[in-house]
Design an enzyme around this catalytic site. Structure first.
Site, PDB file in Angstrom:
ATOM      1  N   GLU A  71      -3.850   7.474  -3.593  1.00  0.00           N
ATOM      2  CA  GLU A  71      -3.800   6.168  -2.957  1.00  0.00           C
ATOM      3  C   GLU A  71      -3.540   5.098  -4.004  1.00  0.00           C
ATOM      4  O   GLU A  71      -4.245   5.038  -5.009  1.00  0.00           O
ATOM      5  CB  GLU A  71      -5.125   5.886  -2.242  1.00  0.00           C
ATOM      6  CG  GLU A  71      -5.077   4.617  -1.430  1.00  0.00           C
ATOM      7  CD  GLU A  71      -6.392   4.333  -0.724  1.00  0.00           C
ATOM      8  OE1 GLU A  71      -6.464   4.504   0.490  1.00  0.00           O
ATOM      9  OE2 GLU A  71      -7.349   3.952  -1.407  1.00  0.00           O
TER      10      GLU A  71
ATOM     11  N   TYR B  27       0.863  -1.183   0.000  1.00  0.00           N
ATOM     12  CA  TYR B  27       0.000   0.000   0.000  1.00  0.00           C
ATOM     13  C   TYR B  27       0.898   1.231   0.000  1.00  0.00           C
ATOM     14  O   TYR B  27       1.876   1.288   0.742  1.00  0.00           O
ATOM     15  CB  TYR B  27      -0.879   0.012   1.258  1.00  0.00           C
ATOM     16  CG  TYR B  27      -1.705   1.271   1.407  1.00  0.00           C
ATOM     17  CD1 TYR B  27      -3.026   1.291   0.970  1.00  0.00           C
ATOM     18  CD2 TYR B  27      -1.156   2.423   1.951  1.00  0.00           C
ATOM     19  CE1 TYR B  27      -3.779   2.452   1.071  1.00  0.00           C
ATOM     20  CE2 TYR B  27      -1.904   3.589   2.054  1.00  0.00           C
ATOM     21  CZ  TYR B  27      -3.211   3.593   1.616  1.00  0.00           C
ATOM     22  OH  TYR B  27      -3.955   4.742   1.723  1.00  0.00           O
TER      23      TYR B  27
END
Ligand code: ADP
Ligand code: MG
Length: 390
Positions: A198, A109
């Protein structure tokens, strides 16, 4: 302003952040042609909506033939996709992104958000990439590395080292690839006035390369004036129609899920009003700042927009008369009730210049659903009581 995954990936490409190759489609036939053009034998059909969690909601599917691409695109296009970010009403899928299937060794991530308390962008990274990062954040927040990067200093080598050591990336080549990527992402964030980026997941492939498999971005609305290329990516169909209409009339409106409609002048007072409603045991149905020029037309438009929300059981008008005098606002409210049919109790608190005259005007008009309040606390309490009674 938000953009779609395929648009975020176009921006990524400009900054050298690698992504799988993909082509957007509006029809199943186009989807099949895209698969043909991309080549290979595994494709992913991805619903394009302004919300995450598409995979779990059934909006991201793997296909092993062009026929399957076509069939899946046919299923996904036009579907009402419900994810944990869309709310129960879901979002209509109008486009699918056809992407080459990536060979995933590891899912990480990587994101950047503005930390308002620190007044700096914060890079967030985790080894726990994939679909449920929200769960990781809640259950094991220590698995998310957070590094604030002061824009005056920029992204430095030590930031990069903190990231790769934190993620346990030990291979030298991989370390330098990752650092280069994080640095590029930081530049992209600043240069485009982004609010949030993101990448979940950021994958590692068998060859030790990092690829952005997903991409989510939002931008500071106030900076769009200097980014025409990003403004051009706006997808109106993804935005709240009421919020858009309000902005055309100079009203800042944000729809919420409570029961008391709020009409306030000034963003700070609007926030304070919502807090006071909560404190009195109610829930605000919206944030609405009518701005400095509260007149009959803007108030009428405000009523109209607030009342489009079927949950609204009462409206609390809380306006401070500074430059606009309260008596004029009171007349504006009376005028507005003639322009729009207001069928819920309206609690009015006016304070500031000529507040006394304003209260007299409203009382004299003797309209049964207009209730005059003495102060903020009294107004909020009356609004909560009216909503509970309804
Ligand atoms: P969302 O976050 O909205 O669920 P993603 O783009 O992250 O959507 O896709 C969900 C999952 O689908 C990813 O975690 C990944 O496992 C898989 N996936 C997405 N794109 C690809 C791709 N190009 N190749 C292989 N798998 C993919
Ligand atoms: Mg994702």
């Amino acid at each position: 302003m938000n953009i779609h995954e395929y648009q975020a990936k176009q921006i990524f490409a400009k900054y050298g952040v690698a992504t799988p190759r993909g082509i957007i489609a509006n029809t199943p036939e186009q989807a099949a042609r895209n698969a043909e053009e991309l080549g290979g034998d595994v494709w992913v059909v991805k619903a394009q909506i302004h919300a995450g969690g598409r995979g779990l909601g059934g909006g991201v599917k793997l296909a092993r033939s062009k026929d399957e691409v076509k069939q899946l695109a046919n299923e996904i296009l036009g579907m009402n996709l419900v994810t944990h970010q869309t709310g129960p009403e879901g979002k209509l899928v109008q486009k699918v992104y056809i992407e080459e299937g990536a060979d995933i060794v590891d899912e990480l991530y990587l994101g950047i958000v503005l930390d308002r308390a620190k007044e700096m962008p914060v890079i967030m990274a985790s080894t726990e990439g994939g679909m449920e990062i929200e769960k990781v954040a809640e259950e094991s927040p220590d698995k998310i590395i957070k590094i604030a990067v002061d824009p005056a200093i920029g992204f430095q080598g030590f930031h990069g080292r903190e990231l790769v050591f934190g993620l346990g990336i030990t291979d030298k080549k991989e370390q330098s690839k990752f650092i280069k990527l994080a640095s590029a992402l930081y530049t992209l964030y600043l240069e485009n006035d982004a609010e949030m980026i993101e990448i979940n997941p950021l994958i590692k492939t068998a060859s030790g390369d990092f690829l952005a498999l997903d991409g989510k971005m939002s931008f500071d609305d106030s900076a769009l004036g200097r980014h025409q290329d990003i403004e051009d990516m706006r997808d109106i169909s993804e935005e709240d129609a009421d919020e858009r209409e309000a902005s055309q009339y100079g009203l800042s409106y944000v729809s919420l899920d409570g029961e008391i409609g709020c009409m306030v002048n000034g963003a700070g007072l609007a926030m304070g009003t919502m807090d006071t409603i909560n404190y009195m045991g109610g829930t605000p149905a919206n944030f609405l700042d009518v701005g400095g020029s509260a007149n009959a037309q803007t108030v009428a438009k405000g009523f109209e927009i607030i009342l489009k929300n079927p949950r609204v059981k009462a409206i609390f008008v809380n306006i401070f008369g500074g430059i606009v005098r309260c008596d004029r606002i009171a007349n504006g409210i009376l005028e507005a009730t003639k322009l729009t049919d207001v069928n819920v109790p309206v609690i009015v608190r006016l304070d500031g210049t000529n507040a006394g005259e304003a209260a007299e005007i409203l009382k004299a008009a003797n309209i049964p659903n207009i209730i005059v309040a003495d102060d903020l606390g009294d107004g909020a309490a009356k609004a909560v009581a009216a909503a509970k009674q309804a």
